[in-house]
Enzyme design. Sequence first.
Site, PDB file in Angstrom:
ATOM      1  N   CYS A 119       1.177  -2.271   1.208  1.00  0.00           N
ATOM      2  CA  CYS A 119       1.977  -3.385   1.728  1.00  0.00           C
ATOM      3  C   CYS A 119       1.787  -3.617   3.227  1.00  0.00           C
ATOM      4  CB  CYS A 119       3.451  -3.170   1.422  1.00  0.00           C
ATOM      5  SG  CYS A 119       4.047  -1.510   1.781  1.00  0.00           S
ATOM      6  N   HIS A 126       8.740  -5.715   6.159  1.00  0.00           N
ATOM      7  CA  HIS A 126       8.072  -4.823   7.111  1.00  0.00           C
ATOM      8  C   HIS A 126       7.742  -5.602   8.390  1.00  0.00           C
ATOM      9  CE1 HIS A 126       7.861  -1.867   4.095  1.00  0.00           C
ATOM     10  NE2 HIS A 126       6.571  -1.843   3.816  1.00  0.00           N
TER      11      HIS A 126
END
Lengths: 348, 348
Positions: free
Chosen positions: B131, B251
């Site tokens: 990710c 994130h």
Amino acid sequence: MEQKNLHVAVVGATGAVGQQMIQTLEKRNFPIGTLTLLSSERSAGKKVMFKGQEIEVQAAKPESFETVDIALFSAGGAVSKALAPEAVKRGAIVVDNTSAFRMDENVPLVVPEVNEEDLKWHNGIIANPNCSTIQMVVALEPIRQAFGLKKVIVSTYQAVSGAGAQAITELKSQAKAILEGASFTPEILPVKSDRKHYQMAFNVIPQIDKFQDNGFTFEEIKMINETKKIMHMPELEVAATCVRIPVITGHSESVYIEVEKDAVSAEEIKHVLKEAPGIVLQDDPSEQLYPMPADCEGKSEVFVGRIRKDLDRDHGFHLWIVSDNLLKGAAWNSVQIAESLLKLGLVK
Amino acid sequence: MEQKNLHVAVVGATGAVGQQMIQTLEKRNFPIGTLTLLSSERSAGKKVMFKGQEIEVQAAKPESFETVDIALFSAGGAVSKALAPEAVKRGAIVVDNTSAFRMDENVPLVVPEVNEEDLKWHNGIIANPNCSTIQMVVALEPIRQAFGLKKVIVSTYQAVSGAGAQAITELKSQAKAILEGASFTPEILPVKSDRKHYQMAFNVIPQIDKFQDNGFTFEEIKMINETKKIMHMPELEVAATCVRIPVITGHSESVYIEVEKDAVSAEEIKHVLKEAPGIVLQDDPSEQLYPMPADCEGKSEVFVGRIRKDLDRDHGFHLWIVSDNLLKGAAWNSVQIAESLLKLGLVK
């Protein structure tokens, strides 16, 4: 340390840092004869405990500093600009925790582990650096001494207590609202006096202090300029990205450095940091040992770990640096400066 | 896109990413004739909604993949290693969201905005990158194309949902306990299968995945190696420090880069990113506009801001990159790979 019964003043005595200053003075058994606690008009009249006695906080004015030997300021830049010269005029030495005088070339900017000697040329005011700068230079200075230093790139993970007591309250109440599915209106963070305010709980805000025209924030420029001044390295390359995260106390920093010397190992860096003043080395991946803000709260040292050599550059290293931003980042560094002044015989 | 009635399987259908995959397939109106939902024995029997119909989740076994055209795997590396070859043997194309095959030189590692062409040499399995890598390469590739790229140093601010649904529950319950002054015992983060577990709420943990012997974590090495593979740049200098923070989804990354070309301006970088696929430029300091995870949750794009030229190096730039780690970082990138396979006529 020479024992004296000094007259000490704390300006901003009811704030998040001021409270820590008073507790630190007590904990260090600083040789105080009289403690004067000062604040804005709004907070005057509040009572604060010191060594088992209640002291009433008074509104700060020029006359408050008559007979004061050392005044610790942490009430915002405007208060320092107005009152620090008044305190000096009355014979006090000022240790100022705001950004008001930090880059003034007539004012030493001091972290005792790094440049205590700069206290000797003070002209009444000594500036305490920005919290995020202090913990970084404590870790960088022993590396510079041993291996030289060329370049620093830091990304910060800063706690909300750096934005004051209201920011702590806001983070807690927002977190509670989100967990309960209730609504909330951000009012303090990222910068109380800026126009827009954003959710801090369970979020990340890449803004600390206001923006300059060059796209950097003032916090980032402070880290850059203060690091060069404290370390006496105008030529040092320093870059900073300063970020607020939902932590109450304890700033963390991911730091990339390049040293001058060839073929230095991570083990040599660790050895130097282990022996350095004010540092606790917490670096053992096999034991999952590394610094975290939850472990550093209430402690005066700078914690360093995750030290590793860059995989591409022989001179490159990565470090992870954590410290209590209210203690080493503010109150403790200020009291430590006062202790150094005594030790060096600079308090008349 | 060619319309087909495909037989699609989702392996790990009840997990945090699996759920997002199913929702993304529905939202994109992916041409599905039959949807098979697979999981561990433990989760088998659960019911999941897809386009208004309830589908029962079945325990995954080799025979589950008979007649499957495309299988999206997100049930951990061990499941992928055991069952992905079985799926391929039965004629399925596997898009694998685990790290099992990412560095296998016979497996393309694909982010469609960057290296869609690599799908053409697949041998049955296509790997979906980590990710934190995906969102970074989406932002770096247009810069590389326009100005060349020499060096990348990234510090991450990663959400707990990257560690699965249990980590989300742990963060929420810990935050509640801390706000109420109750006690708690960390059991999941930083790495469920590692020996020690630490407080995550109001804390920062500089460990994601386990440690390698060189002091880097596997997450950091994944970011380094995957970036080089996806961008076809084995010579690119990449360094990463991966950090978990108390955010549920989204994130963030503080990225320093050095480009090849001389005298590039921050405005030129912004212009290139504004025109690039899959990117939303959010960069206006005068309006306090920059990406934050709370704003990016549920969105499929990569958000970039805080773009500024380094103050010391002509080739240096700083970027702030945020994306929903469950969508572009996982489920959406996997479905996007499936869409690219159809577009390129690679699904028989």
